[in-house]
Every structure is written in C-alpha cells, then in structure tokens.
Design an enzyme around this catalytic site. Structure first.
Site, short mmCIF file in Angstrom:
data_model
loop_
_atom_site.label_atom_id
_atom_site.label_comp_id
_atom_site.label_asym_id
_atom_site.label_seq_id
_atom_site.Cartn_x
_atom_site.Cartn_y
_atom_site.Cartn_z
N CYS A 83 -0.79 -28.54 141.77
CA CYS A 83 -0.11 -29.47 142.66
C CYS A 83 1.40 -29.35 142.47
O CYS A 83 1.91 -29.56 141.37
CB CYS A 83 -0.54 -30.90 142.38
N ASN A 88 -6.81 -25.95 139.25
CA ASN A 88 -8.16 -26.47 139.44
C ASN A 88 -9.09 -25.96 138.34
O ASN A 88 -8.83 -24.95 137.71
CB ASN A 88 -8.70 -25.99 140.79
N HIS A 108 -13.15 -33.81 142.06
CA HIS A 108 -12.14 -32.75 142.18
C HIS A 108 -11.22 -32.88 140.96
O HIS A 108 -10.21 -33.58 141.00
CB HIS A 108 -11.36 -32.95 143.49
N HIS A 152 -8.80 -31.40 137.99
CA HIS A 152 -7.95 -30.31 137.50
C HIS A 152 -8.09 -30.19 135.99
O HIS A 152 -8.50 -31.13 135.31
CB HIS A 152 -6.50 -30.55 137.92
N ARG A 200 -7.41 -22.47 150.06
CA ARG A 200 -6.39 -23.46 150.42
C ARG A 200 -5.67 -23.98 149.19
O ARG A 200 -4.55 -23.64 148.91
CB ARG A 200 -7.04 -24.61 151.23
N ASP A 201 -6.34 -24.80 148.38
CA ASP A 201 -5.72 -25.40 147.21
C ASP A 201 -5.32 -24.35 146.18
O ASP A 201 -4.36 -24.52 145.44
CB ASP A 201 -6.69 -26.41 146.58
#
Length: 301
Positions: free
Chosen positions: A241, A250, A208, A210, A15-16
């Site tokens: 993002c 990430n 989470h 980055h 997903r991300d």
C-alpha cells in the site's frame, strides 16, 4: 466453528500486486500473460485491473487493454477495482465480470488515501453500485485498516463492523476485511471478526491480510477457525500500500495454498503451477520471489 471444507482464493496480484511497482510502466502483454497463467492454475477469481486515473496509478493506466487482451477461461471471474462512476463505466465497457469499491475503518486513513471522510467515501459509491447492478454486475466491497492504521493506530472492531455493514446494505455481495499494514495478530483478528459477524454472516466475508510483520498466515489460520472461507492473496507476495509506511506486501498465494492443503481444505488450485507463475512474474519484474513455499519447492517446468 470448524474449518471450512473449501476455500476460494481471490488472486490480487494483477491489480494489488502490480499497481505500486516503481519504475517504468509494466507492459500490457506481461499483465495479460500473468492473468492467463493464473487462470490456468485453477484460480476462479482474479482481480485483473483497476479503472483509476493513470495520473495517480500509472501502472493501471492500460486497464481496458488488459481486459481486452486476456483469454477468458470459463468458470473464472475477472474483476476490476472501480473507485468512482467513471471507473465503473470503464469496467462495464471492458466487460469486467465483477467490480469492487473500497473504503476503510479509519477516518485518518480515508482522509490521507482518498481525501474524504468514511461517510463521504461510502456516499460516492452509491452511483457506482447502482451502475454496476443495472448491468447485472456484482459488487465487492473492501474495508482497509481493519486491524490497525498507520496514522490512527488501533481501530475499534465495532468501527470495522459498522463500515462493513454499510457496504453490505449498499449492495455489496461480499466484504473483504483488509489488514492494510499487516500489524494484526491472531487474537486481534478473531476479536475483529467476532464484532463483524454480529452484523454480517461469515459467509459474506473475506480476509485480506498483509504480511508486513510476518503474521498473515497466523491471522488467516485464526479466522479460518471462525469460518472464513474466502482469502485474498497475491502470487509471490507481490504488492503493498503506497499510503502505508512499511506495508511490504500481500500474503503470498503459494503460502496460503500450502497452509490450506495442510489443513485438508480444498482450493482447486495447482500449487506447483502457481509456484511456477510466481517465478515467471518476478523474473519479468526483476524482483525477489516473496513466497517461502515457492523458495522451498523451486520452479519445475
């Protein structure tokens, strides 16, 4: 606090990691195979899709097909991001094991990202959470920009704690704290977590982080020392993002697993198999593998 004895890695790459890929939409069968390969590595939580408008996130337009195509492995939770009621209804129909909602600790970021205030964003989640819970589906909450905002700059730790508390009170079982643009450093991470844990038990929190400034592993070490035992990461360091200038991606799952192994922390993940998976997906995307550990170990079939 001492380090946790075990850490659950929450794999974000399907997903991300893929949602902001430029160029042609990635084929459904590639997404399905990525998830299947990740399942085989020993990962227990995989964010498989996002039920959002394909107009805004074209790479996630086939979420239902992806969820239908994966080989579900016993013991693996396949989750989906659901920003609104239509999204959660789609995720329920696709038999997602878990869903997630997202807000931010920055008013400016929330306005730029989803065109509403933090309070309005949280209000929108009430029917989403109610719909999921009515089906016995757990809801995870994300708080973005916890260590800095591209528009607002510094974020007060108390503000992070306030938003996280709201999500917990609304029914989220776990809150993931996101350094969306990767500007955090270890002391900032500790201070933020200290504020949040005054409101929420550390057992209900995830990190989470980055890696835009190369600080993600240092920041993770800092919060692991404080008892964090859930880490979000993305194989090969995929993702970023779209609303945050310079947010390169990430932290790589392979690098996190190597760190955890070095600390004697159990993950249940096969590192070499994860490295191989990272090389496989980056070949499909025509991208460089962003994991330092993967580059060091190399692919072994």
């Amino acid at each position: 606090m001492a380090f946790p004895t075990q850490v659950r890695l929450f794999e974000m790459s399907p997903r991300d990691g893929l949602q902001n890929e430029a160029g042609p939409v990635i084929a459904t069968d590639i997404k399905v195979e990525l998830i299947n390969r990740l399942s085989a590595c020993g990962l227990t939580h995989i964010e498989a899709a996002s039920f959002v408008s394909p107009k805004w996130v074209p790479q996630m337009g086939d979420a239902a097909e992806v969820m239908a195509g994966i080989e579900r492995k016993s013991g693996v939770v396949y989750s989906a991001l659901t920003p609104n009621l239509k999204g959660v209804e789609g995720a329920i129909a696709a038999q997602a094991d878990e869903v997630a909602v997202f807000s931010a600790a920055s008013e400016a970021f929330t306005q730029k990202n989803i065109n509403c205030s933090i309070a309005e964003s949280l209000e929108r989640f009430v029917p989403v959470i109610e719909a999921a819970k009515a089906q016995g589906i757990r809801v995870r909450g994300y708080v973005s920009t916890v260590l800095g905002c591209p528009y607002q700059g510094e974020i007060a730790p108390a503000q992070v704690a306030s938003v996280a508390r709201e999500l917990l009170d609304m029914g989220c079982y776990e809150i993931s704290l996101g350094d969306t643009i990767g500007v955090g450093t270890p002391l900032k991470a500790k201070r933020m977590l200290e504020a949040v844990t005054r409101e929420i038990p550390v057992e209900k929190l995830a990190a989470h982080f980055h890696d835009t400034y190369g600080q993600a592993l240092s920041n993770l070490y800092a919060v692991l020392e404080e008892g964090i035992s859930v880490v979000d990461a993305s194989v090969a360091g995929l993702g970023g993002c779209p609303y945050a200038k310079g947010a390169s991606g990430n932290v790589a799952s392979e690098d996190v697993i190597y760190l955890l192994q070095g600390l004697g922390i159990q993950t249940g993940v096969d590192l070499q198999q994860l490295v191989n998976t990272g090389y496989w997906i980056t070949r499909q995307l025509g991208r460089h593998n962003g994991s330092k550990v993967a580059q060091a170990l190399g692919e072994k079939i």
